[in-house]
Scaffold this active site. Structure first.
Site, PDB file in Angstrom:
ATOM      1  N   GLY A 268       0.833  -1.199   0.000  1.00 52.96           N
ATOM      2  CA  GLY A 268       0.000   0.000   0.000  1.00 52.96           C
ATOM      3  C   GLY A 268       0.863   1.243   0.000  1.00 52.96           C
ATOM      4  O   GLY A 268       2.088   1.165  -0.076  1.00 52.96           O
ATOM      5  N   VAL A 269       0.202   2.397   0.076  1.00 48.93           N
ATOM      6  CA  VAL A 269       0.966   3.637   0.040  1.00 48.93           C
ATOM      7  C   VAL A 269       1.410   4.025   1.439  1.00 48.93           C
ATOM      8  O   VAL A 269       0.884   3.538   2.426  1.00 48.93           O
ATOM      9  CB  VAL A 269       0.132   4.792  -0.559  1.00 48.93           C
ATOM     10  N   ASN A 271       4.502   5.526   4.441  1.00 45.96           N
ATOM     11  CA  ASN A 271       5.866   5.354   4.918  1.00 45.96           C
ATOM     12  C   ASN A 271       6.156   3.932   5.395  1.00 45.96           C
ATOM     13  O   ASN A 271       7.254   3.430   5.194  1.00 45.96           O
ATOM     14  CB  ASN A 271       6.147   6.361   6.031  1.00 45.96           C
ATOM     15  N   VAL A 272       5.165   3.266   6.020  1.00 44.12           N
ATOM     16  CA  VAL A 272       5.429   1.902   6.498  1.00 44.12           C
ATOM     17  C   VAL A 272       5.653   0.979   5.299  1.00 44.12           C
ATOM     18  O   VAL A 272       6.603   0.192   5.259  1.00 44.12           O
ATOM     19  CB  VAL A 272       4.280   1.373   7.379  1.00 44.12           C
ATOM     20  N   GLU A 293      -0.467  -1.935  -6.959  1.00 46.57           N
ATOM     21  CA  GLU A 293      -1.180  -0.878  -7.691  1.00 46.57           C
ATOM     22  C   GLU A 293      -0.329   0.376  -7.813  1.00 46.57           C
ATOM     23  O   GLU A 293      -0.235   0.974  -8.863  1.00 46.57           O
ATOM     24  CB  GLU A 293      -2.544  -0.592  -7.070  1.00 46.57           C
ATOM     25  N   ASN A 383      -9.567   8.545   3.627  1.00 44.88           N
ATOM     26  CA  ASN A 383      -9.256   8.583   2.182  1.00 44.88           C
ATOM     27  C   ASN A 383     -10.199   7.708   1.366  1.00 44.88           C
ATOM     28  O   ASN A 383     -10.675   8.112   0.317  1.00 44.88           O
ATOM     29  CB  ASN A 383      -7.825   8.091   1.923  1.00 44.88           C
ATOM     30  N   GLY A 387      -7.376   0.145  -2.987  1.00 48.90           N
ATOM     31  CA  GLY A 387      -7.269  -1.231  -3.472  1.00 48.90           C
ATOM     32  C   GLY A 387      -7.082  -2.222  -2.343  1.00 48.90           C
ATOM     33  O   GLY A 387      -6.896  -3.419  -2.584  1.00 48.90           O
TER      34      GLY A 387
END
Ligand code: 0RQ
Length: 503
Positions: A268-269, A271-272, A293, A383, A387
């Protein structure tokens, strides 16, 4: 930039952003390109916003219904939201102004799985699509469109919209030509065939987007870069979560449940996610593959270092420095990175077949492993599901990660019951916080609860969670014990006092 349009007839269609905005009327449904800050239109949204402001000043209504691939950027979602020009938005967005409007009830928002949005638009569930506004990197002499840094929903928007406005962005690298693989024959049931993709790095179609040239109402030339958000260097929290995931991978390889080069990775998007990929850089695994994605800095660097052999994504979302590395090495990267429509990157059939390892961030999880990715205190949208659901439900291994607390410790990210459900206990296999990892596979709800409380919860909240669980067990209903009148009391306390802890 006009040389990016090789087709002589289409060069005649160059217009200004203002002329393009004139084609958009109040109430229209506009399909806009863009996916996590890449490949969104840079000029026409501002012109639409000006038109909206002028209409509002004259006491007239002007708002559009806006459907994208995923989030765009300030020059698109931001400028339109500030002009009060959005009446309806789907399927994922992260703009702060629009978020406030959604949560104030001023803009309607529908949260849809990113793999679903195209087929639902094709099927007509969202009504007609009046205009598509799509950024491309160029147009070939025979009128084929060269995708920019995101493909997203463009295939469907170009097919479905009655009129098309293109933005041709000279800032996008001309060598992007050939990098995409645009499979555009998914269609609708009952006319569907298996999608012939059996390996993460395979190409199955052509590199171009297609559009009926007669529908192109105008082409706007731009020369502006994507959002290119910076990443923070991984902090201790992200590094700790990343290290636990990498240890878990090693254990799974040892147990024979994962091959030595793992399985295709989705991340996913944020920092982690980026930290996990940075951690793999020094990890023991080689010949990795990516099937994700959004491809961010971490995955680019795995490819550049040779640790990862190929990756496919629907968007390339880089920091400014990573974009420089990408452009510098684009000749070598062209065969290793594949840009696909989001209906392919997020496709349940393919995610299941390829055996993806999905890793996504969450807002909170409950003691049974249900996950909330989208809502703050059950009511306010953050948000969107993006996905995460496409991957979580269909992955071979699905991880959810989060710090154990938020807002300086006033919120526990492990709660008795989630205040909104995005991923049910059935879709969540491994939970990881900086406190530890809970492997939930093959476990009953009560076994899960003990593991999640012991391994993932923050020490400040562990006793209160144990107390809740103990009393729930005494109350009966022993498959998934709950105290229904208390299950959401932690959230209620936060809403009332600003702290989940009992003072
Ligand atoms: O708010 O910035 O105001 O302090 O939520 O939290 O910890 O910075 O985490 O940036 O990774 O976002 C789930 C939102 C996590 C994201 C989510 C507050 C916290 C902070 C952000 P502040 P962090 P991240 C691929 C897959 C859904 C879509 C998805 C997301 C802010 O990952 O949108 O996975 N995921 N897509 O303080 C109240 C809690 C909280 C909380 C954190 N329990 N209660 N607030 N916060 N936990 C991409 C696409 O699909 C396109």
């Amino acid at each position: 930039a006009a040389e990016r349009i090789q087709h002589a007839g289409l060069r005649q269609k160059i217009i200004s952003a203002e002329q393009a905005a004139a084609l958009i009327e109040n109430g229209m449904t506009v399909g806009i390109s863009g996916f996590t800050g890449a490949g969104y239109p840079k000029a026409v949204p501002a012109a639409i916003a000006e038109k909206a402001q002028a209409a509002h000043a004259a006491g007239k209504p002007f708002k559009i219904r806006m459907i994208t691939g995923a989030s765009t950027a300030d020059e698109c979602d931001g400028v339109l939201a500030r002009a009060n020009a959005i009446s309806f938005r789907s399927p994922f967005q992260s703009d702060p102004t629009l978020r406030n409007q959604i949560n104030a009830g001023d803009a309607a928002y529908m949260d849809v799985h990113l793999s679903h949005i195209e087929q639902q638009v094709r099927a007509g569930f969202f009504g007609d699509m009046d205009v598509a506004l799509v950024e491309v990197a160029g147009i070939t002499a025979d009128g084929k469109l060269i995708p920019s840094l995101a493909v997203g929903t463009n295939v469907t928007w170009l097919q479905k919209a009655k009129k098309v406005i293109l933005e041709v962005n000279a800032q996008q690298n001309a060598k992007l030509e050939g990098m995409a693989d645009i499979y555009d024959s998914i269609g609708l049931a009952p006319h569907r065939k298996p999608i012939p993709l059996t390996e993460a790095g395979e190409r199955i179609a052509t590199p171009y987007l297609h559009c009926d040239l007669d529908k192109i109402a105008g082409i706007v030339l731009t020369d502006a870069s994507d959002r290119n958000s910076k990443f923070a260097d991984p902090d201790e929290m992200s590094k700790s979560i990343a290290a636990q995931i990498i240890d878990f991978f090693s254990h799974e390889v040892k147990m024979g449940r994962l091959p030595a080069n793992l399985l295709p990775l989705q991340s996913g998007v944020g920092n982690v996610a980026n930290a996990v990929l940075a951690g793999l850089q020094d990890g023991p695994f080689d010949n990795l593959t990516g099937y994700t994605e959004v491809l961010q800095d971490g995955m680019l660097d795995l490819i550049l270092s040779g640790k990862m052999v190929s990756a496919s994504a629907t968007a390339l979302s880089f920091s400014p420095e990573a974009l420089e590395r990408f452009n510098k090495h684009i000749d070598e990267l062209r065969s290793k990175i594949i840009l696909r429509p989001q209906e392919i990157t997020n496709n349940p059939e393919l995610i299941r077949r390829l055996g993806i390892i999905g890793m996504n961030a969450m807002i909170e999880a409950d003691i049974y492993g249900n996950v909330n990715s989208t809502h703050i205190m059950g009511t306010r949208m953050m948000n969107g599901i993006g996905g995460s659901g496409d991957f979580a439900r269909n992955a071979y291994l699905s991880f959810f990660v989060s710090p154990s607390v938020a807002k300086g410790g006033a919120i526990s990210c492990i709660v008795p019951m989630v205040s909104h459900h995005d991923h049910t206990e059935h879709d969540v296999m491994v939970l990881v916080t900086e406190q530890g990892l809970a492997d939930l596979r093959g476990k009953s709800p009560r076994e899960r609860a003990r593991l999640i409380i012991d391994n993932c919860a923050h020490p400040d909240y562990r006793d209160a969670l144990r107390d809740y669980f103990d009393r729930a067990e005494k109350a009966g209903g022993l498959h998934t014990p709950h105290l229904l009148n208390e299950a959401l009391s932690w959230h209620q306390r936060f809403v009332e006092t600003g702290d989940m802890r009992v003072k």
